[in-house]
Design an enzyme around this catalytic site. Structure first.
Site, mmCIF file in Angstrom:
data_model
loop_
_atom_site.group_PDB
_atom_site.id
_atom_site.type_symbol
_atom_site.label_atom_id
_atom_site.label_comp_id
_atom_site.label_asym_id
_atom_site.label_seq_id
_atom_site.Cartn_x
_atom_site.Cartn_y
_atom_site.Cartn_z
ATOM 1 N N ASN A 9 0.874 -1.169 0.000
ATOM 2 C CA ASN A 9 0.000 0.000 0.000
ATOM 3 C C ASN A 9 0.915 1.224 0.000
ATOM 4 O O ASN A 9 1.510 1.572 1.014
ATOM 5 C CB ASN A 9 -0.878 -0.045 1.257
ATOM 6 C CG ASN A 9 -1.848 1.118 1.338
ATOM 7 O OD1 ASN A 9 -1.836 2.013 0.493
ATOM 8 N ND2 ASN A 9 -2.685 1.112 2.362
ATOM 9 N N ARG A 94 -2.708 -2.044 -3.348
ATOM 10 C CA ARG A 94 -3.862 -1.162 -3.207
ATOM 11 C C ARG A 94 -3.726 -0.070 -4.263
ATOM 12 O O ARG A 94 -2.722 0.660 -4.283
ATOM 13 C CB ARG A 94 -3.854 -0.533 -1.828
ATOM 14 C CG ARG A 94 -4.991 0.403 -1.671
ATOM 15 C CD ARG A 94 -4.968 1.081 -0.340
ATOM 16 N NE ARG A 94 -6.299 1.587 -0.080
ATOM 17 C CZ ARG A 94 -6.736 1.878 1.121
ATOM 18 N NH1 ARG A 94 -5.977 1.686 2.166
ATOM 19 N NH2 ARG A 94 -7.943 2.349 1.267
ATOM 20 N N HIS A 182 -12.831 3.920 -0.575
ATOM 21 C CA HIS A 182 -12.869 3.020 0.593
ATOM 22 C C HIS A 182 -13.524 1.670 0.275
ATOM 23 O O HIS A 182 -14.014 0.976 1.178
ATOM 24 C CB HIS A 182 -13.638 3.661 1.789
ATOM 25 C CG HIS A 182 -12.875 4.742 2.494
ATOM 26 N ND1 HIS A 182 -13.477 5.876 2.989
ATOM 27 C CD2 HIS A 182 -11.568 4.862 2.796
ATOM 28 C CE1 HIS A 182 -12.573 6.653 3.563
ATOM 29 N NE2 HIS A 182 -11.402 6.063 3.447
ATOM 30 N N ARG A 242 -9.548 16.866 5.906
ATOM 31 C CA ARG A 242 -10.242 17.173 4.643
ATOM 32 C C ARG A 242 -11.634 17.726 4.934
ATOM 33 O O ARG A 242 -12.266 17.341 5.912
ATOM 34 C CB ARG A 242 -10.361 15.912 3.779
ATOM 35 C CG ARG A 242 -9.034 15.394 3.300
ATOM 36 C CD ARG A 242 -9.211 14.130 2.475
ATOM 37 N NE ARG A 242 -8.313 13.091 2.908
ATOM 38 C CZ ARG A 242 -8.537 11.790 2.784
ATOM 39 N NH1 ARG A 242 -9.671 11.362 2.237
ATOM 40 N NH2 ARG A 242 -7.670 10.913 3.209
ATOM 41 N N GLU A 379 -8.468 -4.031 5.258
ATOM 42 C CA GLU A 379 -8.301 -3.790 3.825
ATOM 43 C C GLU A 379 -7.174 -4.654 3.247
ATOM 44 O O GLU A 379 -7.302 -5.201 2.156
ATOM 45 C CB GLU A 379 -8.017 -2.301 3.586
ATOM 46 C CG GLU A 379 -9.246 -1.446 3.854
ATOM 47 C CD GLU A 379 -8.924 -0.037 4.312
ATOM 48 O OE1 GLU A 379 -8.305 0.109 5.392
ATOM 49 O OE2 GLU A 379 -9.279 0.915 3.610
#
Ligand code: ADP
Length: 393
Positions: A9, A94, A182, A242, A379
């Site tokens: 990742n 990923r 996601h 964010r 994940e």
């Protein structure tokens, strides 16, 4: 000799990795870690599956210690520690953006890399780094099979009205649409729910992925119906740094008043959200401890927007059978869960305060329908499984 799958990742300044032993029916995590501080002060850490440290070292800073050097360091470490027991059969990556073309995990070759490069303008802060790791592996281990696993893929079967902005169709065709992200986390949660609650997993579910990045996903029969993130990872819920939903008129106003696109990008990605409102921190734990009024306001806004969007997604689903909290805040903050659920009393959500404080898997009371769960996301585990399936003969 056993077989192993490596998951990578790659972020802008870090390369995270996990090593899985291929076992039946599941994969066993053997080690995971990262090199952070790429190009500045690289530091390598690794842990075993119980979280015990296996390595923690500052690396001698070269002029140019980027993804290729980081992968080479990680590959050597894995080789040194595990080559006598396992041979690596593949690498799963990923990849943030798969666009409209990649709706499922994909075996990587040079054409796939060029297709994914075309998507860089859609995710300029993430996609180039993801691909840098892919290229680093291709160069150093050209015969090692690689699989791309996408954050967008889970959302690509949604209806066009859920994916569209109300702008000309020409823009939709160019890729200006609500992609959603996601997805690997949502797949992980639905996979876990299927194992323990197969009937609910076929129903109407909202998953609240509340981490540093945060989004909600409305899922029916295991498929994404709608989600709060849109064209970029800025939209929807406010996040650590964010902004979440923002009237585009604000951006026009800033541009007209002399701010540059780079300044606006910095503001919206790095200085907004919980940090922006509070001026204190992006971390929910710090905000809960702070007595500053704007720290309280930031958390109030966070909870308010989660509740508002759950209402909206419940309408999209036509009702709600299960609400699931996941990721750093969702898995660990009983206070945020309690506040969200309290505001959802109108939906008949009721949680057991002891179960909630214990971070139990099921936190709703017996009479609550929707049922409320806390399920850890995995994940990397999803990427490893997808990679295994792609590489199985
Ligand atoms: P990322 O999106 O970087 O993977 P995580 O899912 O790990 O993020 O979530 C990180 C966030 O989780 C932290 O910024 C912090 O706000 C929050 N968090 C972690 N533990 C707790 C806790 N015990 N209570 C409240 N918030 C927590």
């Amino acid at each position: 000799m056993g077989q192993a799958i490596i998951v990578l990742n790659a972020g802008s300044s870090s390369l995270k990795f996990s090593v899985y032993a291929v076992a039946d029916p599941k994969l066993d995590l053997i080690a995971h870690g990262q090199i952070e501080g790429l190009e500045t002060a690289p530091r390598f850490t690794a842990k075993d599956h119980n979280g015990n440290s296996l390595a923690d070292a500052k690396l001698p800073v070269g002029q140019d210690f980027g993804h290729p050097q980081a992968f080479s360091h990680i590959a050597n470490w894995i080789e040194e520690h595990y080559a006598s027991q396992y041979s690596t059969t593949g690498i799963g990556h990923r990849i943030v953006h798969g666009g409209a073309k990649f709706k499922a995990p994909t075996r990587i070759n040079s054409e796939v890399i060029s297709e994914l490069e075309k998507l860089i303008p859609l995710a300029p802060l993430h996609q180039p780094h993801n691909l840098a790791a892919v290229k680093a592996v291709s160069q150093s281990h050209p015969n090692l099979p690689q699989v791309a696993c996408f954050d967008t893929a889970f959302h690509q079967d949604r209806s066009s009205v859920s994916m569209r902005f109300a702008i000309s169709d020409e823009f939709f065709q160019q890729g200006i649409r609500r992609w959603g992200f996601h997805g690997l986390s949502y797949e992980s949660i639905i996979g876990s729910l299927r194992e323990t609650e197969p009937t609910l997993a076929k129903g109407r579910v909202i998953v609240a992925h509340l981490g540093n990045g945060a989004s909600l996903c409305a899922i029916r029969d295991g498929r994404s119906v709608d989600t709060t993130m849109g064209f970029s990872v800025l939209d929807g819920l406010p996040m650590g740094t964010r902004c979440g939903s923002l009237d585009p008129g604000v951006i026009l106003y800033w541009l007209a008043n002399g701010m540059t696109p780079a300044q606006i990008e910095e503001l919206l990605y790095k200085k907004s959200g919980l940090l922006g409102i509070s001026g204190v921190s992006n971390d929910v734990r710090e905000l809960l401890k702070s007595s500053k009024p704007l720290a309280t306001e930031a958390l109030d806004y966070f909870v308010y927007r989660i509740v508002r969007e759950i209402g909206s997604l419940t309408a999209a689903l036509g009702g709600l059978d299960a609400l699931i909290f996941t990721a750093g805040i969702g898995e660990n903050s009983s206070v945020i869960r309690q506040r969200v659920c309290q505001s959802l009393g109108w939906l008949n959500v009721a949680i057991d305060s002891q179960a909630n404080q214990n971070n139990s898997r099921r936190i709703s009371t017996a009479g609550s329908s929707p049922v409320v769960f806390v399920i850890p996301t995995d994940e990397e585990g999803v990427i490893a499984q997808q990679t295994r399936r792609m590489l199985s003969p």
